[in-house]
Write a protein that holds these residues in place. Structure first.
Motif, PDB file in Angstrom:
ATOM      1  N   ASP A 233      -7.521   6.116  -4.038  1.00 37.71           N
ATOM      2  CA  ASP A 233      -6.696   7.345  -3.671  1.00 37.71           C
ATOM      3  C   ASP A 233      -5.272   6.099  -3.506  1.00 37.71           C
ATOM      4  OD1 ASP A 233      -8.809   8.846  -3.455  1.00 37.71           O
ATOM      5  OD2 ASP A 233      -9.304   9.179  -1.951  1.00 37.71           O
ATOM      6  N   GLY A 234      -5.004   7.192  -3.787  1.00 40.84           N
ATOM      7  CA  GLY A 234      -2.743   6.759  -3.449  1.00 40.84           C
ATOM      8  C   GLY A 234      -2.712   6.462  -4.434  1.00 40.84           C
TER       9      GLY A 234
ATOM     10  N   ALA B 205      11.186   4.194  -0.095  1.00 43.24           N
ATOM     11  CA  ALA B 205      10.169   3.308  -0.910  1.00 43.24           C
ATOM     12  C   ALA B 205       9.207   2.312  -0.029  1.00 43.24           C
ATOM     13  CB  ALA B 205      10.950   3.255  -2.168  1.00 43.24           C
ATOM     14  N   SER B 206       9.847   1.837   0.658  1.00 45.44           N
ATOM     15  CA  SER B 206       9.412   1.043   1.023  1.00 45.44           C
ATOM     16  C   SER B 206       8.419   0.906   2.365  1.00 45.44           C
ATOM     17  CB  SER B 206      10.211  -0.451   1.704  1.00 45.44           C
ATOM     18  OG  SER B 206      11.074  -0.102   2.965  1.00 45.44           O
ATOM     19  N   GLY B 207       9.052   2.174   3.173  1.00 43.95           N
ATOM     20  CA  GLY B 207       8.253   2.788   4.185  1.00 43.95           C
ATOM     21  C   GLY B 207       6.711   3.481   3.380  1.00 43.95           C
TER      22      GLY B 207
ATOM     23  N   GLN C   9       0.624   3.614   2.587  1.00 48.74           N
ATOM     24  CA  GLN C   9       0.245   3.595   1.370  1.00 48.74           C
ATOM     25  C   GLN C   9      -0.805   1.740   0.315  1.00 48.74           C
ATOM     26  OE1 GLN C   9      -1.593   6.063  -0.348  1.00 48.74           O
ATOM     27  NE2 GLN C   9       0.031   6.929   0.938  1.00 48.74           N
ATOM     28  N   GLY C  10      -0.597   0.606   1.232  1.00 50.03           N
ATOM     29  CA  GLY C  10      -1.027  -0.346   1.097  1.00 50.03           C
ATOM     30  C   GLY C  10      -0.416  -0.611  -0.999  1.00 50.03           C
TER      31      GLY C  10
ATOM     32  N   HIS D  69       5.689  -5.547   9.454  1.00 50.55           N
ATOM     33  CA  HIS D  69       4.901  -4.914   8.605  1.00 50.55           C
ATOM     34  C   HIS D  69       4.460  -6.431   7.145  1.00 50.55           C
ATOM     35  CE1 HIS D  69       4.955  -0.922  10.686  1.00 50.55           C
ATOM     36  NE2 HIS D  69       5.942  -1.805  10.440  1.00 50.55           N
ATOM     37  N   ASP D  70       3.415  -5.779   6.680  1.00 52.04           N
ATOM     38  CA  ASP D  70       3.718  -7.041   5.637  1.00 52.04           C
ATOM     39  C   ASP D  70       3.603  -6.262   4.208  1.00 52.04           C
ATOM     40  OD1 ASP D  70       3.972  -8.969   3.809  1.00 52.04           O
ATOM     41  OD2 ASP D  70       1.586  -9.532   3.945  1.00 52.04           O
TER      42      ASP D  70
END
Length: 153
Positions: A14-15, A36-38, A43-44, A92-93
């Motif tokens: 999903d996503g 978009a980076s967030g 969402q991975g 965050h990666d």
């Protein structure tokens, strides 16, 4: 005939898997890239940052070094994006890639989204007044109806 329902949640399916964002150095495109980076982080998903190098036929006809100028812009954007990603990497990666295409922004973003099999496209709102009459890249992407498009002011 009986209808079969699957109430099972499929982890990892999903996503969005790939989120494409267009950047051109404008404030609205950089805000779109941040947004978009967030999304990609939550969402991975892979964040594909796309710069479309304009083909300036008039400048090329007059002998102006158009390719050198657009390459410099692309290199500057890569450096700026890399710096921002390095700052947030400690927290965050985010998986990301930078792509460049040549042509007009709409066609370049469509090609990028198709080639990368984008699940979503994020762009900044146009800052040019004339686009109210001829249509902005964002409006044209929405009208294409091929991906969910988020327009960031």
């Amino acid at each position: 005939m009986t209808e079969q329902r699957s109430d099972r949640f499929e982890r990892g399916t999903d996503g969005p898997k790939v989120i494409v964002t267009g950047v051109d150095g404008s404030d609205s495109s950089l805000r779109a890239a941040a947004y978009a980076s967030g999304l990609a982080r939550r969402q991975g998903a892979l964040l594909a940052v796309v710069y479309v190098q304009p083909v300036l036929a008039a400048g090329a006809a007059l002998g102006a070094p158009v390719a050198d100028t657009t390459e410099e812009i692309a290199e500057g954007l890569v450096a700026q994006i890399r710096e921002a990603m390095d700052r947030i990497r400690a927290i965050h990666d985010i998986r990301w890639e930078f792509h460049t295409f040549r042509g007009d922004p709409y066609t370049g973003l469509v090609k990028a989204a198709d080639d990368l099999r984008a699940d979503a496209v994020v762009v900044g709102a146009s800052e040019q007044a004339g686009h109210r009459f001829i249509g902005s890249v964002a409006v044209r992407l929405v009208k294409a109806g091929r991906w969910p498009v988020t327009v960031v002011p």
